[in-house]
Design a protein around this motif. Structure first.
Motif, PDB file in Angstrom:
ATOM      1  N   GLY A 435      17.509 -20.229 -43.671  1.00 27.47           N
ATOM      2  CA  GLY A 435      17.726 -19.537 -42.414  1.00 27.47           C
ATOM      3  C   GLY A 435      16.431 -18.966 -41.879  1.00 27.47           C
ATOM      4  O   GLY A 435      15.440 -18.840 -42.616  1.00 27.47           O
ATOM      5  N   ILE A 436      16.429 -18.622 -40.601  1.00 30.06           N
ATOM      6  CA  ILE A 436      15.234 -18.107 -39.934  1.00 30.06           C
ATOM      7  C   ILE A 436      15.560 -16.776 -39.284  1.00 30.06           C
ATOM      8  O   ILE A 436      16.628 -16.608 -38.680  1.00 30.06           O
ATOM      9  CB  ILE A 436      14.723 -19.085 -38.855  1.00 30.06           C
ATOM     10  CG1 ILE A 436      14.493 -20.474 -39.456  1.00 30.06           C
ATOM     11  CG2 ILE A 436      13.436 -18.562 -38.223  1.00 30.06           C
ATOM     12  CD1 ILE A 436      13.452 -20.539 -40.536  1.00 30.06           C
ATOM     13  N   VAL A 437      14.642 -15.824 -39.390  1.00 23.35           N
ATOM     14  CA  VAL A 437      14.762 -14.547 -38.709  1.00 23.35           C
ATOM     15  C   VAL A 437      13.493 -14.344 -37.890  1.00 23.35           C
ATOM     16  O   VAL A 437      12.380 -14.437 -38.432  1.00 23.35           O
ATOM     17  CB  VAL A 437      14.937 -13.379 -39.704  1.00 23.35           C
ATOM     18  CG1 VAL A 437      14.902 -12.045 -38.966  1.00 23.35           C
ATOM     19  CG2 VAL A 437      16.231 -13.525 -40.491  1.00 23.35           C
ATOM     20  N   VAL A 438      13.650 -14.107 -36.593  1.00 21.60           N
ATOM     21  CA  VAL A 438      12.494 -13.791 -35.752  1.00 21.60           C
ATOM     22  C   VAL A 438      12.231 -12.295 -35.856  1.00 21.60           C
ATOM     23  O   VAL A 438      13.119 -11.475 -35.613  1.00 21.60           O
ATOM     24  CB  VAL A 438      12.743 -14.188 -34.286  1.00 21.60           C
ATOM     25  CG1 VAL A 438      11.559 -13.766 -33.415  1.00 21.60           C
ATOM     26  CG2 VAL A 438      12.978 -15.691 -34.186  1.00 21.60           C
ATOM     27  N   ASP A 439      11.013 -11.966 -36.280  1.00 23.50           N
ATOM     28  CA  ASP A 439      10.686 -10.568 -36.591  1.00 23.50           C
ATOM     29  C   ASP A 439       9.260 -10.289 -36.150  1.00 23.50           C
ATOM     30  O   ASP A 439       8.308 -10.862 -36.691  1.00 23.50           O
ATOM     31  CB  ASP A 439      10.842 -10.331 -38.099  1.00 23.50           C
ATOM     32  CG  ASP A 439      10.658  -8.879 -38.507  1.00 23.50           C
ATOM     33  OD1 ASP A 439      10.302  -8.067 -37.643  1.00 23.50           O
ATOM     34  OD2 ASP A 439      10.878  -8.569 -39.688  1.00 23.50           O
ATOM     35  N   THR A 440       9.091  -9.424 -35.168  1.00 20.14           N
ATOM     36  CA  THR A 440       7.743  -9.107 -34.681  1.00 20.14           C
ATOM     37  C   THR A 440       7.043  -8.064 -35.537  1.00 20.14           C
ATOM     38  O   THR A 440       5.878  -7.744 -35.302  1.00 20.14           O
ATOM     39  CB  THR A 440       7.797  -8.589 -33.234  1.00 20.14           C
ATOM     40  OG1 THR A 440       8.629  -7.424 -33.199  1.00 20.14           O
ATOM     41  CG2 THR A 440       8.366  -9.648 -32.305  1.00 20.14           C
ATOM     42  N   ASP A 441       7.732  -7.538 -36.546  1.00 20.77           N
ATOM     43  CA  ASP A 441       7.162  -6.481 -37.396  1.00 20.77           C
ATOM     44  C   ASP A 441       7.168  -6.951 -38.843  1.00 20.77           C
ATOM     45  O   ASP A 441       7.817  -6.373 -39.702  1.00 20.77           O
ATOM     46  CB  ASP A 441       7.970  -5.191 -37.237  1.00 20.77           C
ATOM     47  CG  ASP A 441       7.273  -3.993 -37.884  1.00 20.77           C
ATOM     48  OD1 ASP A 441       6.030  -4.054 -38.015  1.00 20.77           O
ATOM     49  OD2 ASP A 441       7.959  -3.030 -38.239  1.00 20.77           O
ATOM     50  N   LEU A 442       6.408  -8.019 -39.112  1.00 19.45           N
ATOM     51  CA  LEU A 442       6.349  -8.560 -40.457  1.00 19.45           C
ATOM     52  C   LEU A 442       5.674  -7.592 -41.421  1.00 19.45           C
ATOM     53  O   LEU A 442       4.857  -6.757 -41.022  1.00 19.45           O
ATOM     54  CB  LEU A 442       5.562  -9.878 -40.474  1.00 19.45           C
ATOM     55  CG  LEU A 442       6.194 -11.112 -39.831  1.00 19.45           C
ATOM     56  CD1 LEU A 442       5.260 -12.301 -39.991  1.00 19.45           C
ATOM     57  CD2 LEU A 442       7.551 -11.424 -40.432  1.00 19.45           C
ATOM     58  N   ASP A 443       5.998  -7.729 -42.687  1.00 18.23           N
ATOM     59  CA  ASP A 443       5.326  -6.986 -43.748  1.00 18.23           C
ATOM     60  C   ASP A 443       3.816  -7.227 -43.621  1.00 18.23           C
ATOM     61  O   ASP A 443       3.363  -8.379 -43.585  1.00 18.23           O
ATOM     62  CB  ASP A 443       5.841  -7.505 -45.093  1.00 18.23           C
ATOM     63  CG  ASP A 443       5.317  -6.727 -46.288  1.00 18.23           C
ATOM     64  OD1 ASP A 443       4.255  -6.096 -46.166  1.00 18.23           O
ATOM     65  OD2 ASP A 443       5.966  -6.779 -47.347  1.00 18.23           O
ATOM     66  N   PRO A 444       2.998  -6.171 -43.543  1.00 13.89           N
ATOM     67  CA  PRO A 444       1.545  -6.366 -43.390  1.00 13.89           C
ATOM     68  C   PRO A 444       0.890  -7.122 -44.538  1.00 13.89           C
ATOM     69  O   PRO A 444      -0.251  -7.549 -44.410  1.00 13.89           O
ATOM     70  CB  PRO A 444       0.998  -4.936 -43.272  1.00 13.89           C
ATOM     71  CG  PRO A 444       2.065  -4.054 -43.833  1.00 13.89           C
ATOM     72  CD  PRO A 444       3.364  -4.736 -43.541  1.00 13.89           C
ATOM     73  N   VAL A 445       1.606  -7.300 -45.656  1.00 16.59           N
ATOM     74  CA  VAL A 445       1.027  -8.058 -46.764  1.00 16.59           C
ATOM     75  C   VAL A 445       0.710  -9.487 -46.329  1.00 16.59           C
ATOM     76  O   VAL A 445      -0.165 -10.133 -46.901  1.00 16.59           O
ATOM     77  CB  VAL A 445       1.969  -8.042 -47.991  1.00 16.59           C
ATOM     78  CG1 VAL A 445       3.146  -8.997 -47.799  1.00 16.59           C
ATOM     79  CG2 VAL A 445       1.211  -8.376 -49.268  1.00 16.59           C
ATOM     80  N   THR A 446       1.403  -9.978 -45.281  1.00 11.03           N
ATOM     81  CA  THR A 446       1.128 -11.342 -44.822  1.00 11.03           C
ATOM     82  C   THR A 446      -0.291 -11.487 -44.282  1.00 11.03           C
ATOM     83  O   THR A 446      -0.814 -12.601 -44.209  1.00 11.03           O
ATOM     84  CB  THR A 446       2.120 -11.757 -43.717  1.00 11.03           C
ATOM     85  OG1 THR A 446       1.990 -10.876 -42.600  1.00 11.03           O
ATOM     86  CG2 THR A 446       3.549 -11.712 -44.221  1.00 11.03           C
ATOM     87  N   HIS A 447      -0.924 -10.378 -43.884  1.00 12.96           N
ATOM     88  CA  HIS A 447      -2.286 -10.437 -43.345  1.00 12.96           C
ATOM     89  C   HIS A 447      -3.349 -10.459 -44.444  1.00 12.96           C
ATOM     90  O   HIS A 447      -4.530 -10.657 -44.144  1.00 12.96           O
ATOM     91  CB  HIS A 447      -2.546  -9.231 -42.433  1.00 12.96           C
ATOM     92  CG  HIS A 447      -1.604  -9.134 -41.267  1.00 12.96           C
ATOM     93  ND1 HIS A 447      -1.418 -10.156 -40.372  1.00 12.96           N
ATOM     94  CD2 HIS A 447      -0.782  -8.124 -40.858  1.00 12.96           C
ATOM     95  CE1 HIS A 447      -0.529  -9.793 -39.456  1.00 12.96           C
ATOM     96  NE2 HIS A 447      -0.122  -8.573 -39.726  1.00 12.96           N
TER      97      HIS A 447
END
Length: 484
Positions: A435-447
């Motif tokens: 499944g997919i969730v559109v989220d503009t506030d991702l966990d900053p660990v992705t950066h």
């Protein structure tokens, strides 16, 4: 543009001026022929055989570790053909032996670096003059051709976005930019003295056209620019040169949808321990710095030799007798090696970096390599400012994967279509519920990207507890906030 391929003048050192004069003369001839594209197979084989013997003599005489590690080896009898009879050198060896791996006292080096220590003890990685010159020449030749293809006779302003303290990034690219006559500015956004706001201001004011950075930073910089009210089409960036983690063609295509004027090209594949292994061409391919290494591919779980083409874990033997040459070093990287194609802008075999051996992910019915997972998520996707994969175990024991995606604002139907396509690809390739969730506030660990590992930044695996890499990435994630 300046066309100076020679690695430098003769040097003197612990082996004496005559020995080093002989090395520089021979290396210059081989390197020049290699980058002209007329190094014959016979000359390359002779170079590799001679250098292998020289390096084995060097390490067994000057490195306490290799003196023990290769004590039962007749180094005079070792050739590239029977190299696989030697024992591997592993990361555990480097962490255990530390300075005993060095082939000489530290004062004979020119610069001291070390690994980040995020997944184990930080190991010393000093570089001597031979190491620096022979490694940098590959970067210089790559940049010379790439920048000429993109900018012709003029030199762009280059923004360097990476760490300098204890790491080679700043020194290597500063030296190469200087040799090519390019102005550069060090504007790493994660530095507390810079931050994203200042970095973006400088990119605009200084008309920075080339940015050298980790792939994740291409997305973080775009998100920060939108946060501060910039129009990405108005910023001057035309070329991202990436390094430090996997950069799939699908990722590069997505970045181009965010930065309308820019393209993404891998610039370097290497490490603190192994130096510059391969450099990028304007085709998007990485090419082995062949005069500096013997390469092998092994099956990552058994260590069985696959050969020097195909797919497997990369094993390197260095051909330069510097301060820390490594013999049959298991990099822990999964790669695919292919012969160079006629007309390639750089010589040497092509290397596609698939990901870390430790980053392979069992999911549903298959085990995915990092590059395979990223390609499945981003294939045909545009306007993605970041993504994170969350894996859960369902009550029936099957896997469920949720991809959280930060997508540019657009029509709900368009976003829904992107999500449905991504979910369908993942279901088809893995057999897992997706499944997919559109989220503009991702966990900053992705950066955090390559600071720890691609997997630690991109994957949350709730089927098991967080490992050391994940915990480290979470601890440093606050440094990567785009609102600084």
């Amino acid at each position: 543009m300046r066309d100076d391929r020679r690695p430098g003048p003769a040097r003197t050192g612990p082996l004496g001026a005559e020995a080093d004069d002989g090395f520089w003369s021979a290396y210059g001839q081989v390197s020049d022929a290699f980058y002209r594209g007329d190094l014959t197979a016979a000359d390359r084989e002779r170079w590799e055989s001679e250098r292998l013997t020289a390096v084995l003599r060097h390490v067994t005489r000057r490195s306490p570790f290799y003196r023990r590690h290769l004590a039962d080896v007749d180094v005079e009898a070792v050739t590239p053909a029977n190299l696989a009879e030697l024992p591997f050198t592993t990361k555990d060896d480097l962490r255990r032996e530390m300075h005993d791996v060095l082939s000489g006292p530290l004062h004979e080096a020119r610069i001291y670096y070390e690994t980040t220590g995020t997944t184990g003890a930080a190991t010393p990685c000093p570089r001597g003059e031979k190491d620096i010159a022979t490694s940098n020449i590959a970067v210089r030749e790559s940049w010379r051709r790439m920048l000429e293809a993109r900018f012709g006779d003029r030199m762009p302003v280059v923004g360097l976005m990476g760490p300098s303290e204890l790491y080679a990034f700043g020194d290597v690219f500063t030296a190469v930019a200087g040799e090519l006559g390019a102005c550069h500015v060090k504007i790493w956004p994660e530095s507390p003295r810079v931050g994203f706001r200042k970095a973006l201001r400088l990119i605009e004011e200084l008309e920075v056209e080339v940015v050298v950075c980790a792939p994740a930073l291409c997305l973080s910089l775009a998100k920060a620019a939108l946060h501060y009210g910039y129009d990405l089409a108005d910023l001057p960036v035309k070329l991202f040169l990436t390094l430090g983690e996997i950069c799939t063609p699908q990722f590069a295509d997505n970045v181009a949808t965010l930065w309308p004027q820019a393209v993404v090209r891998p610039t370097l594949y290497g490490s603190q321990e192994a130096l510059c292994i391969a450099t990028g061409a304007d085709t998007g391919a990485l090419h082995l710095a062949q005069p500096n290494y013997l390469v092998e591919l092994v099956e990552p779980d058994t260590g069985a030799v696959v050969g020097d083409t195909g797919e497997g874990e990369l094993v390197l033997t260095m051909l330069v007798d510097g301060i820390k040459p490594l013999i049959r070093y298991r990099t822990g990287d999964l790669v695919r090696i292919l012969p160079a194609s006629p007309g390639d802008p750089l010589p040497g075999p092509r290397i596609q970096v698939i990901g870390r051996v430790s980053d392979r992910i069992p999911l549903g019915d298959v085990t995915l390599q990092p590059a395979e997972l990223e390609a499945a998520i981003l294939d045909g996707v545009g306007g993605c400012l970041g993504y994170q994969v969350v894996i859960d175990r369902q009550d029936d024991g099957s896997d469920a994967v949720t991809v959280r995606m930060d997508l540019l604002a657009g029509a709900d139907g368009e976003r829904q279509g992107i999500g449905e396509a991504v979910a369908a690809r993942l279901r088809e390739r893995t057999g897992a519920h997706a499944g997919i969730v559109v989220d503009t506030d991702l966990d900053p660990v992705t950066h955090t990207g390559s600071f720890v590992s691609w997997k630690a930044a991109r994957v949350v695996d709730n089927r098991s507890g967080p490992d050391r890499a994940v915990l480290t990435a979470r601890q440093v994630a606050h440094r990567y906030a785009i609102t600084t």
